[in-house]
Scaffold this active site. Structure first.
Site, PDB file in Angstrom:
ATOM      1  N   GLU A 111       0.826  -1.203   0.000  1.00 25.99           N
ATOM      2  CA  GLU A 111       0.000   0.000   0.000  1.00 25.99           C
ATOM      3  C   GLU A 111       0.866   1.262   0.000  1.00 25.99           C
ATOM      4  OE1 GLU A 111      -4.033  -1.555   2.149  1.00 25.99           O
ATOM      5  OE2 GLU A 111      -2.429  -0.895   3.478  1.00 25.99           O
ATOM      6  N   GLU A 126      -7.052  -7.152  -1.859  1.00 25.68           N
ATOM      7  CA  GLU A 126      -7.765  -7.037  -0.592  1.00 25.68           C
ATOM      8  C   GLU A 126      -9.236  -6.772  -0.875  1.00 25.68           C
ATOM      9  OE1 GLU A 126      -6.008  -4.412   2.264  1.00 25.68           O
ATOM     10  OE2 GLU A 126      -4.075  -5.471   2.263  1.00 25.68           O
TER      11      GLU A 126
END
Length: 628
Positions: free
Chosen positions: A182, A266
């Site tokens: 991320e 995710e």
């Protein structure tokens, strides 16, 4: 036609049950816009599940739960600070035995996706970074900084020693490795750093993984609008939380040479939870519907989390926002996931399983039976001791020192300052990290609390008295720009009426890394009668009790009438409790209990309601928010 193609790609593999054997090696690569397993397209249907949040005795059971859900892969972060507990001190044993977790996954017929960070977020203490990094001179986290990259290289190389033989190129089940994590969101929050430096750093992490020997496909993981900062050449960009299939395909093509494959790394069937906030719930039908959308459109995905587990001991992290400053994560990492914290089938699990079963070309296996559950109606707490009974290492300085300066990263520190003259006015500690009980001598005067932005209170300190501040680290921030500001304890001057309190500060270290040993403090413990307990009301205390079991099983310690503290069962720290909720029970795995005599030790910080017993129940309480 679409359904037929997905049948073939989803259930192509007799899976990796034999892949662990070197003589039956398989191949995995990204080619022609597809994930290719043994030169045939495969759709990855994965679930995130972290070895560090589950007792190792339960790993196989939980992995079988994933297989029965219809998944063909498991993904896990690797927690650097879980393994390198001090510089160059490594632990890959027991619950930290990552290689064994991967081997079991392969034996159960699951591919493995490894997410080693070195930053992982994950609602985990410091996002996986070791706290001791902050003591290294010249260290700048998550930057193109030689002091930092020296340590990341050592970590990555050591990790390869543990799991390199388990890559699919060596006959193991690990098919892909994530580079960083991320990073695009971090880039968006750190505009003070040139984009060129961000990209340089991101590329260096991938290079370190490559040079260590990780010779499987790499990928990155970001929100689809953050690929500009988070993607890196040579790694497949995957999108987090992306439910728009057409947008997913558009952005992946833009950053991956005009082709796929397309993966949501995710896909959130639940959400994280903080102390003093409602526990989020995500509707099961919504998750099932989105699962079907992905399957219908040839999208690979990874449920985050498919099973959350528990933040035992001091492993929970914290989020940050301007309103709350810090949002500490619960001990429970149930996540409202398809598999509950204790490994139970949920209605959400059933909903997802029905969808996936429609796309499988053979019947799914049945989920394994849940582990036994027991209740313990009455545990007598027969001994009590004041916190002062513990022997502590003491440091003196002219001003308060941080946990890191004291060489202690978790637990508690008692800051003590003796006053030879009376002092009164407003006590202010803007640099409190994170929670403090304030005492004048041994009498509680109040509470300061970073979670509720309480940094000041009135104080009246008589002549020849002590100001005592029992400070707790509630978990380092694991996400966002503030991750680089993660020292704990008291990090600013202590002020009374605007004037710094300097002089001879005494810091007593109380790490609580082990259960307090009542045998060592026998001379300062008392029978826990109602009278003795009442005499210690309002003071931090340690309770101790024993209980005898004829049979063991999972259970949930009921802490609904308690204040704030931590619990040890048979020497294991099962986590933090706090009366604010929403979590009011603590999960105790049955494998940590013994037939016969068991010991419980509770460190109760507030002790406003002295206790003489505690009980354990069969059903967890995770949604009982108490207004404060």
């Amino acid at each position: 036609m679409i359904k037929k193609v997905i049948y073939l790609s989803l259930w192509l593999m007799p899976l990796c049950a034999v892949a662990i054997q070197a003589q039956d090696r398989h191949t995995f690569e990204i080619r022609d816009g597809e994930f290719m397993y043994d030169d045939r397209p495969v759709r990855i249907i994965s679930g995130e599940m972290h070895y560090a949040r589950i007792p190792h005795q339960y790993w196989r059971h939980r992995l079988q739960m994933l297989k029965a859900l219809g998944l063909n892969a498991v993904a896990t972060y690797v927690f650097w600070n879980f393994h390198e507990t001090e510089p160059d001190v490594w632990d890959f044993s027991g619950d930290r035995n990552l290689a064994e977790y991967i081997r079991i996954a392969g034996e159960e017929g699951l591919m493995v996706i490894l997410r080693p960070g070195p930053y992982v977020c994950a609602e985990w203490e410091f996002g996986g970074y070791p706290a001791w990094l902050q003591n290294i001179d010249g260290m700048e986290l998550r930057r193109d900084n030689e002091a930092f990259l020296k340590r990341t290289r050592l970590y990555i190389n050591r990790l390869y020693e543990e799991v390199g033989s388990l890559l699919i190129t060596r006959g193991g089940p690990v098919i892909m490795v994530q580079a960083e994590n991320e990073f695009g969101s971090y880039v968006s929050q750190r505009k003070d750093i040139p984009l060129e430096e961000h990209r340089r750093y991101n590329a260096r992490i991938k290079t370190q993984l490559d040079e260590a020997g990780f010779d499987v496909p790499f990928f990155t993981s970001d929100g689809s609008w953050l690929f500009e900062g988070g993607s890196t050449p040579g790694a497949l960009p995957t999108a987090n939380g992306e439910d728009d299939v057409e947008n997913l395909k558009k952005v992946v093509r833009e950053y991956h040479g005009g082709k796929g494959p397309y993966m949501v790394a995710e896909f959130y069937p639940g959400w994280l939870a903080h102390w003093a906030e409602p526990h989020p719930r995500v509707d099961a039908s919504q998750v099932a519907q989105q699962t079907e959308t992905y399957l219908q459109n040839g999208v690979s995905f990874n449920f985050y989390m498919v099973h959350g587990g528990t933040n035992f001991a001091f492993t929970s992290g914290a989020n940050y926002d301007r309103q709350h400053d810090i949002q500490p994560d619960l001990t429970s990492y149930d996540y409202d996931a398809p598999v509950s914290e204790a490994g139970w089938v949920t209605p959400k699990y059933d909903s997802i399983r029905r969808v996936i079963a429609r796309y499988a070309d053979h019947p799914l296996p049945e989920p394994p039976a849940a582990n036994p559950v027991i209740g313990i109606p009455h545990i007598r707490l027969d001994r009590i001791a004041p916190l002062d009974a513990l022997e502590t290492d003491v440091t003196h300085a002219v001003a308060p020192m941080t946990f890191e300066q004291l060489g202690q990263y978790f637990g508690y520190v008692m800051y003590v300052r003796k006053f030879n003259q009376p002092a009164s006015g407003t006590l202010e500690i803007t640099g409190l990290r994170d929670y403090a009980l304030v005492y004048v001598d041994t009498e509680k005067a109040g509470e300061l609390n970073r979670r509720f932005n309480r940094y000041s209170m009135d104080i009246d300190i008589p002549f020849n008295s002590e100001l005592r501040l029992l400070v707790e680290n509630m978990g380092r921030i694991n996400y966002g720009a503030q991750i680089v500001e993660n020292t704990k304890g008291i990090i600013s001057p202590v002020l009374i009426d605007g004037k710094p309190v300097t002089g001879n500060w005494e810091m007593r270290r109380i790490p609580m890394d082990k259960a307090p040993d009542f045998g060592r403090i026998a001379g300062r413990t008392f029978d826990n009668t109602p009278t003795a307990a009442a005499a210690l009301a309002g003071k931090p205390v340690i309770y101790r009790g024993t209980f005898t079991l004829q049979e063991t099983g999972d259970t949930f310690l009921d802490m609904s009438t308690w204040g704030k503290g931590i619990v040890f069962v048979n020497g294991r720290n099962i986590g933090r409790y706090w009366k604010t909720g929403p979590q009011k029970t603590l999960y105790i795995p049955g494998v940590w209990l013994a037939g016969g005599v068991n010991e419980i030790v509770i460190f109760e910080q507030q002790n406003d309601r002295p206790q003489t017993s505690v009980s354990a129940v069969k059903v967890p309480v995770l949604h009982d928010l108490t207004a404060e």
